[in-house]
Design an enzyme around this catalytic site. Structure first.
Site, PDB file in Angstrom:
ATOM      1  N   ASN A  84       6.422  20.989  -9.797  1.00  0.00           N
ATOM      2  CA  ASN A  84       6.012  22.580  -9.863  1.00  0.00           C
ATOM      3  C   ASN A  84       6.768  23.483 -10.608  1.00  0.00           C
ATOM      4  O   ASN A  84       6.709  24.704 -10.385  1.00  0.00           O
ATOM      5  CB  ASN A  84       5.418  23.135  -8.594  1.00  0.00           C
ATOM      6  CG  ASN A  84       6.553  23.291  -7.643  1.00  0.00           C
ATOM      7  OD1 ASN A  84       7.629  22.744  -8.047  1.00  0.00           O
ATOM      8  ND2 ASN A  84       6.434  23.376  -6.174  1.00  0.00           N
ATOM      9  N   GLU A 110      22.264  28.682  -1.620  1.00  0.00           N
ATOM     10  CA  GLU A 110      21.877  28.252  -2.639  1.00  0.00           C
ATOM     11  C   GLU A 110      22.891  28.533  -3.881  1.00  0.00           C
ATOM     12  O   GLU A 110      23.180  27.599  -4.690  1.00  0.00           O
ATOM     13  CB  GLU A 110      20.370  28.409  -2.963  1.00  0.00           C
ATOM     14  CG  GLU A 110      19.448  28.000  -1.825  1.00  0.00           C
ATOM     15  CD  GLU A 110      18.108  27.991  -1.977  1.00  0.00           C
ATOM     16  OE1 GLU A 110      17.335  27.543  -1.244  1.00  0.00           O
ATOM     17  OE2 GLU A 110      17.554  28.493  -2.895  1.00  0.00           O
ATOM     18  N   TYR A 162      18.214  20.225  -0.750  1.00  0.00           N
ATOM     19  CA  TYR A 162      16.819  20.335   0.155  1.00  0.00           C
ATOM     20  C   TYR A 162      16.992  19.998   1.524  1.00  0.00           C
ATOM     21  O   TYR A 162      16.169  19.538   1.916  1.00  0.00           O
ATOM     22  CB  TYR A 162      15.735  19.425  -0.646  1.00  0.00           C
ATOM     23  CG  TYR A 162      15.144  20.125  -1.894  1.00  0.00           C
ATOM     24  CD1 TYR A 162      14.329  21.432  -1.582  1.00  0.00           C
ATOM     25  CD2 TYR A 162      15.240  19.708  -3.178  1.00  0.00           C
ATOM     26  CE1 TYR A 162      13.623  22.135  -2.759  1.00  0.00           C
ATOM     27  CE2 TYR A 162      14.516  20.415  -4.372  1.00  0.00           C
ATOM     28  CZ  TYR A 162      13.977  21.536  -3.954  1.00  0.00           C
ATOM     29  OH  TYR A 162      13.122  21.973  -4.925  1.00  0.00           O
ATOM     30  N   LYS A 184      12.831  22.917 -12.917  1.00  0.00           N
ATOM     31  CA  LYS A 184      12.714  21.632 -12.558  1.00  0.00           C
ATOM     32  C   LYS A 184      12.441  20.550 -13.716  1.00  0.00           C
ATOM     33  O   LYS A 184      12.065  21.012 -15.114  1.00  0.00           O
ATOM     34  CB  LYS A 184      11.892  21.406 -11.448  1.00  0.00           C
ATOM     35  CG  LYS A 184      11.734  22.288 -10.305  1.00  0.00           C
ATOM     36  CD  LYS A 184      11.010  22.036  -9.001  1.00  0.00           C
ATOM     37  CE  LYS A 184      11.287  22.944  -7.865  1.00  0.00           C
ATOM     38  NZ  LYS A 184      10.198  22.406  -6.776  1.00  0.00           N
TER      39      LYS A 184
END
Ligand code: ADP
Ligand code: MG
Length: 138
Positions: free
Chosen positions: A113, A127, A50, A10
């Site tokens: 995170n 995904e 998401y 991320k």
């Protein structure tokens, strides 16, 4: 049996220059990249990814954050890849993640995170296909 999962390094982890450390951890655990791409997600792309969290109060913040800087998306292959990657990642909240996990070592907050990992074999397939065309993977 070899299995595949989708991981994302991320924006917070890319910004702190942890791409190398995180990728090393995947390989050391027997999770081998078979697809890997650095990219900047658009807000719409993050929202699509998401979509299951659409109704959550943190959805707008999460998708803004995920599109705030470059990420690395990876298809990882190995035995029991989905569970192995979840174990390596640690709990969603870095403060609650076990010592030595990626999120405990690199996560900044429950939102930022460090990594994403698919939560089931079924979702992993969805995904992976969201980011990689069939022709891009071995
Ligand atoms: P995980 O990534 O561990 O599978 P979830 O699927 O529940 O966790 O949530 C997806 C992502 O949304 C998390 O990784 C995190 O970035 C963000 N998130 C989850 N819960 C919260 C929360 N309470 N507040 C802010 N962001 C959150
Ligand atoms: Mg999840």
């Amino acid at each position: 049996m070899a299995e595949r999962t989708l991981a994302i390094i991320k924006p917070d982890a890319v910004a702190k220059h942890a791409i190398g450390d995180i990728t090393r951890r995947y390989e050391a655990a027997g999770l081998y990249p078979v697809g890997m791409r650095m990219m900047q997600l658009s807000k719409a792309c993050a929202e699509g990814f998401y979509a299951v969290h659409r109704e959550r109060p943190f959805f707008n913040d999460l998708t803004t954050y995920m599109s705030s800087g470059p990420v690395v998306v990876l298809t990882l292959e190995g035995s029991d890849a989905v569970k192995k990657n979840r174990d390596l990642m640690g709990a969603t909240d870095p403060k609650k993640a076990d010592a030595g996990t990626i999120r405990a070592d690199h996560g900044a907050s429950i939102e930022a995170n460090a990594v994403h990992g698919s939560d089931s074999v079924e979702n992993a397939q969805i995904e992976i296909r969201y980011f990689f065309a069939e022709s891009e993977l071995p």
